[in-house]
Design an enzyme around this catalytic site. Sequence first.
Site, PDB file in Angstrom:
ATOM      1  N   CYS A   1       0.843  -1.191   0.000  1.00 30.15           N
ATOM      2  CA  CYS A   1       0.000   0.000   0.000  1.00 30.15           C
ATOM      3  C   CYS A   1       0.878   1.240   0.000  1.00 30.15           C
ATOM      4  CB  CYS A   1      -0.906   0.019   1.236  1.00 30.15           C
ATOM      5  SG  CYS A   1      -2.022   1.431   1.261  1.00 30.15           S
TER       6      CYS A   1
ATOM      7  N   ASP B   1      -6.490  10.462  -5.257  1.00 35.54           N
ATOM      8  CA  ASP B   1      -5.835   9.489  -4.382  1.00 35.54           C
ATOM      9  C   ASP B   1      -4.487   9.123  -5.011  1.00 35.54           C
ATOM     10  OD1 ASP B   1      -5.358   7.772  -2.319  1.00 35.54           O
ATOM     11  OD2 ASP B   1      -7.067   6.458  -2.699  1.00 35.54           O
ATOM     12  N   ASN B   2      -3.613   8.530  -4.207  1.00 31.06           N
ATOM     13  CA  ASN B   2      -2.339   7.995  -4.704  1.00 31.06           C
ATOM     14  C   ASN B   2      -1.489   9.050  -5.396  1.00 31.06           C
ATOM     15  OD1 ASN B   2      -2.841   5.331  -3.776  1.00 31.06           O
ATOM     16  ND2 ASN B   2      -4.208   5.000  -5.513  1.00 31.06           N
TER      17      ASN B   2
END
Length: 928
Positions: free
Chosen positions: A202, A334-335
């Site tokens: 993750c 996100d990310n």
Amino acid sequence: MFNSVYQLKKKSRVIASGWSFSPRSLIETFKTKNSASLDMASPISGPNGDTSSHIPSRDSFVENSKQAALPTPPESDKGDDDCNDLDNIPLPPPSVNPTKVLDIDVGTPDAHVPRDPRLIRLTGVHPFNVEAPLSALFDSGFLTPPELFYVRNHGAVPEVQDYEMLDWSITVEGLVANPLTLTLRQIIEEFEQVTLPVTLVCAGNRRKEQNQIRKSQGFSWGAAGVSTSLFTGPLLASVIAAARPRRNARYLCMEGADELPNGNYGTSIRLSQVYDPNRGIMLAHKMNGELLRPDHGRPLRVVVPSMIGGRSVKWLKRIILTEGPSENWYHIYDNRVLPTMVTPEMAKKNKDWWTDERYAIYDLSVNSAIAYPAHEEKLSLETTKEEYNLKGYAYAGAGRRITRVEISLDKGRSWILSSVEYPEDLYRSVPEDATLFGGRLDVGSRDACLCWCFWSLNIPVAALSAADDIVVRAMDDSMNTQPRDTYWSVLGMMHNSWFRVAIRKEGGHLKFEHPTQPALQKGGWMERVKNEGGDLLGPNWGEKVMGQDSTTDAVVKAPKIRDVVKMTNDSVKKTIEIEELRSHDNATEPWFIVEGEVYDGKPFLEEHPGGATSIISAAGQDATDEFVGIHSESAKAMMPKYHIGTLSPAARKALLEQAASKKEPSETFLDPRAWCQATLIQKKVVSWDTRIFTFELDNPTQTLGLPVGQHLLIRIQDEKTGEVITRPYTPISNNSEKGVVHLLVKVYFDTPTTPGGKMTTAMDRLQMGHTASFKGPVGKLVYHGQGVVSLLDNRINVTSFLMICGGSGITPIFQVLRAVLSDPRDSTTCVVLNGNRTEEDILCREDLDSFAATYPEKCNIVHTLTKPPERWQGETGRIGWDLIKRYYPQGGEGRKPLALICGPEPLEKSVKELLTAAGWGESDMVFF
């Protein structure tokens, strides 16, 4: 070091040998497997009828492959003398496939997913985001059991039944000459299957360390957001090639089936990376030789090695080829690692920060962590051991190889080279045509490193005793290395500074402190230093400098926190007293408190990522610790519009005193706003797994004070683990009984494959004379008698009840049924459909059968079993429409009975669908 993990014994060599199964044989095995009648509470049967989900030894690893839908090998392939080239490849460790839905997941959208209770929840009850304890993860070895594999879910897990799996379909669309719709059956049958070991990580791994410095928008991962498995399926390039991409296609966009507040989860990678044979990007339907489990993408997912886990889309439904990167909300917001000077406020005001592809993250950064010594491990200075074996993991991105891992005992002034082992390399020496789990073992054809490695170093105990800390850093073959300090960013992604373990001298031993503990768990040197006022970004990580006089202030103080998020609304001047707060301790208009300020939780009931459960559980309570620990600065920035007032000093004091104070004597025991203690005075064993617990109330003249149809909350401290557990229960005692309360409890004990129920096993361990806390009443239904029912604020009249229950769900049904039958003036009729697995599982049977015999004109008790004995004369099978239609009472003037339903989540869901289809409305059904 790892030989015990990897060595294959002669009996099990056949598993890793060249068993070559055709896609057709895999399909046929799926068909055989899914045509069987499966019991709802039983593990999935293998092709030979085996239902074992626990793999006790590597010699019995073949049993695991049965559950992975692998066919029995032909006799001609069963020799084990030609398998010497595969003796040393890593195979999955023993695994337990959970079969029980945990109590904490009951009532959430994930109530269909069994899980391992060891996993550490990072975002409360729901959605499910977890990591394993670091020691448990590391001790599992190179390959991670699926039940300990980390999980990153943005919302509810899609529910896919066994019989639906082969028909699961995906589309390949966009800039392609030949758009495709492919089922899982076709993906298995029409494309070559490969098996690859892949480490997934993750992007938030180790984020808790960043959050200690300054809270980011991400929740607090520890150092176990990393796991490795053998994945099986086709290479994605072969599937894309069948769609014939157009020349201007540059990106491969993906979407999953998980439905989220901002649409389905989606992201993208470059199409050129899909085509790169070294990348090993694939579709996967198996994990460690078994079908994907629900949390890991069942039945089909994308696996993108060496990139952040957020690019490996689970529950895959769509592949879209485009000229530019994905425009999916989750790809944009996100990310990403925004520049460190960008504050949450800046990012919120200017969308350009999010759409700039320079800040999107794909390949992993080089990273490492120390597993041993473990957090709070102690080492006696009187030990006879001269050396201590330090060990941990390391990984890199983009297929790069870790080339060195270095340890320092003097804060980075000098370094010691550790030894590094690469279990992944063991697969490279296998024969070119070797297959594993139905897929070609496709590792030797590429030189990329797709997995983590393990490092170790023997250090003299005397050297540890002389040091203040241990730090580790890794380097890959491009000379990328870990920085000393944190690069803070809004989302808290890609944290990879040196991993530091502090050493503290306590008496005659050394005590080791990891930086943090995941989620809301307390502990770690960063928390300690922060509480002491030290600067975590200082030259000595905020620790006191060695050699300084203890009377001097040798701690470098932390600067004032920048950009503190304001959660209050200056225009709100209302002061809230305890009486008004308590009037909102409910599920319809919940208020909660954070740092003395009161917020309206009602707007969150539909939209909160954790669902209504998270809000309702905080109603009327001080939620400061959980809110501050989990929520990001952006989430905190939203709070002013929900701010409704400030708790008065008197109200604050009342909340503090509420738990400790003893309620004044009254006619009834329960209080809906305060916990009341009762003492265990009797435990009656009804059967091997069923007990009646009797608790003594405050005084012998009290009644419980629980209206018929409602339940109460019980809170106890497990005398073995120390954990405080709260669960709802419905007593079987009559409300007119004084001085005591009786609880019928089915105890879910540990089994070789499944941990037991936390609450029920803790209650079974409760000693005579010990106490439990009670709170209530709770619930939306009250039965007043003679057909009069209150549903929340609505009072209605009913002529009949259809009562459907399973297992311990009988207890609230029993209360209403007994109230109806005990009143000769009550003409309400009742039908009870009671589903269980075996005859021994039927609770309250003696009373129920007595009711049926005594009041045949008012009630009909129907038992149905899914595993009946030969002598059984009653109904069999699960509660379905045929059974309901045969027995449910016809209300007067065509009116349907009020349905009362209580049981396992699958039962409640199924019954709701059946009754809705038959014309029952929401107000005609009550779920306890």
